[in-house]
Design a protein around this motif. Structure first.
Motif, PDB file in Angstrom:
ATOM      1  N   ASP A 177       0.775  -1.120   0.050  1.00 29.90           N
ATOM      2  CA  ASP A 177       0.022  -0.161  -0.057  1.00 29.90           C
ATOM      3  C   ASP A 177       0.587   1.379   0.176  1.00 29.90           C
ATOM      4  OD1 ASP A 177      -2.282  -1.605  -0.069  1.00 29.90           O
ATOM      5  OD2 ASP A 177      -2.508  -1.379   2.228  1.00 29.90           O
ATOM      6  N   ASN A 178       1.878   1.328   0.669  1.00 27.18           N
ATOM      7  CA  ASN A 178       2.931   2.420   0.812  1.00 27.18           C
ATOM      8  C   ASN A 178       3.991   2.391  -0.121  1.00 27.18           C
ATOM      9  OD1 ASN A 178       1.404   3.634   2.816  1.00 27.18           O
ATOM     10  ND2 ASN A 178       2.096   2.370   4.534  1.00 27.18           N
ATOM     11  N   LEU A 179       3.830   1.626  -1.395  1.00 26.80           N
ATOM     12  CA  LEU A 179       5.079   1.408  -2.103  1.00 26.80           C
ATOM     13  C   LEU A 179       5.811   2.481  -2.579  1.00 26.80           C
ATOM     14  CD1 LEU A 179       6.554  -0.803  -3.957  1.00 26.80           C
ATOM     15  CD2 LEU A 179       4.778  -0.297  -5.692  1.00 26.80           C
ATOM     16  N   TYR A 180       5.162   3.649  -2.696  1.00 34.24           N
ATOM     17  CA  TYR A 180       5.747   5.046  -3.269  1.00 34.24           C
ATOM     18  C   TYR A 180       6.141   5.744  -2.063  1.00 34.24           C
ATOM     19  CZ  TYR A 180       4.014   3.358  -7.549  1.00 34.24           C
ATOM     20  OH  TYR A 180       3.682   2.309  -8.588  1.00 34.24           O
ATOM     21  N   LEU A 181       6.056   5.423  -0.877  1.00 36.94           N
ATOM     22  CA  LEU A 181       6.672   6.267   0.346  1.00 36.94           C
ATOM     23  C   LEU A 181       7.725   5.633   0.936  1.00 36.94           C
ATOM     24  CD1 LEU A 181       2.915   6.683   1.939  1.00 36.94           C
ATOM     25  CD2 LEU A 181       4.016   8.356   0.732  1.00 36.94           C
ATOM     26  N   ILE A 182       8.522   6.525   1.147  1.00 44.44           N
ATOM     27  CA  ILE A 182       9.952   6.223   1.777  1.00 44.44           C
ATOM     28  C   ILE A 182       9.675   6.862   3.339  1.00 44.44           C
ATOM     29  CG2 ILE A 182      12.314   6.329   2.055  1.00 44.44           C
ATOM     30  CD1 ILE A 182      12.538   6.187  -1.046  1.00 44.44           C
ATOM     31  N   HIS A 188      13.564   3.051   6.131  1.00 41.46           N
ATOM     32  CA  HIS A 188      13.611   3.749   5.053  1.00 41.46           C
ATOM     33  C   HIS A 188      14.440   2.919   3.880  1.00 41.46           C
ATOM     34  CE1 HIS A 188      13.847   8.101   7.260  1.00 41.46           C
ATOM     35  NE2 HIS A 188      12.500   7.470   7.139  1.00 41.46           N
ATOM     36  N   MET A 214      12.969   1.408   0.296  1.00 40.37           N
ATOM     37  CA  MET A 214      13.794   1.343  -1.123  1.00 40.37           C
ATOM     38  C   MET A 214      14.189   0.089  -1.633  1.00 40.37           C
ATOM     39  SD  MET A 214      16.239   4.836  -0.636  1.00 40.37           S
ATOM     40  CE  MET A 214      16.770   4.476   1.158  1.00 40.37           C
ATOM     41  N   TYR A 258      10.844  -1.566  -2.952  1.00 37.27           N
ATOM     42  CA  TYR A 258      10.210  -0.739  -4.174  1.00 37.27           C
ATOM     43  C   TYR A 258      11.155  -1.533  -5.287  1.00 37.27           C
ATOM     44  CZ  TYR A 258       9.606   2.207  -8.064  1.00 37.27           C
ATOM     45  OH  TYR A 258       9.357   2.594  -9.427  1.00 37.27           O
ATOM     46  N   HIS A 318      10.148  -4.575  -6.153  1.00 38.78           N
ATOM     47  CA  HIS A 318       8.538  -4.962  -6.505  1.00 38.78           C
ATOM     48  C   HIS A 318       8.784  -4.302  -8.045  1.00 38.78           C
ATOM     49  CE1 HIS A 318       4.371  -3.810  -7.496  1.00 38.78           C
ATOM     50  NE2 HIS A 318       4.921  -2.657  -8.254  1.00 38.78           N
ATOM     51  N   THR A 319       9.588  -3.529  -8.554  1.00 43.11           N
ATOM     52  CA  THR A 319       9.688  -3.016 -10.103  1.00 43.11           C
ATOM     53  C   THR A 319      10.503  -4.186 -10.790  1.00 43.11           C
ATOM     54  OG1 THR A 319      11.754  -1.883  -9.616  1.00 43.11           O
ATOM     55  CG2 THR A 319       9.699  -0.675  -9.731  1.00 43.11           C
TER      56      THR A 319
END
Length: 177
Positions: A2-7, A19, A23, A26, A29-30
């Motif tokens: 849910d917070n994939l784009y939140l560091i 933190h 990273m 993420y 995931h990519t």
């Protein structure tokens, strides 16, 4: 995810470790999204005699992460048994081309998940101060654990670029693999 784009901080980790984990997750995931749906034939395809297959690069990610678990959390080198499992994936090249093939995508994802799960667990017991501890590293230089773990996902991001390049060309090459 849910917070994939939140560091940001994560409750189960020290703040800086949270933190770092964000990273790393993420980046993973990519990577998984990049290879989603690839066949065994696509994972095994070697573009030319100097290239690594996509499958061997995926195993390289797991092997590097495992090696850094051993190096940073246990502060030791890989033993013979571990090298038997991970050596070809660490070396890549001829060893990787010879030994890493014939697996479906799920095999590689399982290896990546297994290693990452252990990484998450090992980091839960560490403090932010631990991240800044310095050790001898490449070429007689000092590095802290923070840099070492940054390198784990930096290496993955770098090789993921190779995967994206290979993926675009694998279809044209499949008849020759």
């Amino acid at each position: 995810m849910d917070n994939l784009y939140l560091i940001k901080e994560r409750p189960e980790y020290a703040p800086q470790i949270g933190h770092l984990i964000a990273m790393m997750d993420y980046a993973r995931h990519t990577t998984v999204e990049t290879v989603r749906g690839l066949s065994t034939e696509e994972l095994d395809c070697v573009y030319d005699e100097q290239s690594n297959s996509i499958g061997s690069l995926l195993m390289h990610f797991a092997a590097v992460e495992y090696a850094y678990q051993v190096s940073t959390f246990e502060e030791r080198e890989l033993n013979e048994e571990e090298l038997a499992r991970w050596g070809a994936a660490l070396e890549l090249g001829d060893a990787g081309r010879a030994r890493i093939k014939g697996h479906e995508l799920e095999y590689y994802i399982a290896a990546l998940d297994e290693v990452r799960e252990t990484t998450h667990e090992l980091f839960r017991g560490k403090t932010d101060e631990w991240l800044y501890e310095e050790r001898d590293f490449w070429y007689n230089r000092q590095a802290n654990f923070y840099f070492m773990w940054f390198h784990v996902f930096e290496d993955e991001i770098n090789h993921r670029g190779q995967i994206r390049w290979l993926k675009k060309r694998v279809q044209e090459k499949l008849g020759k693999c």
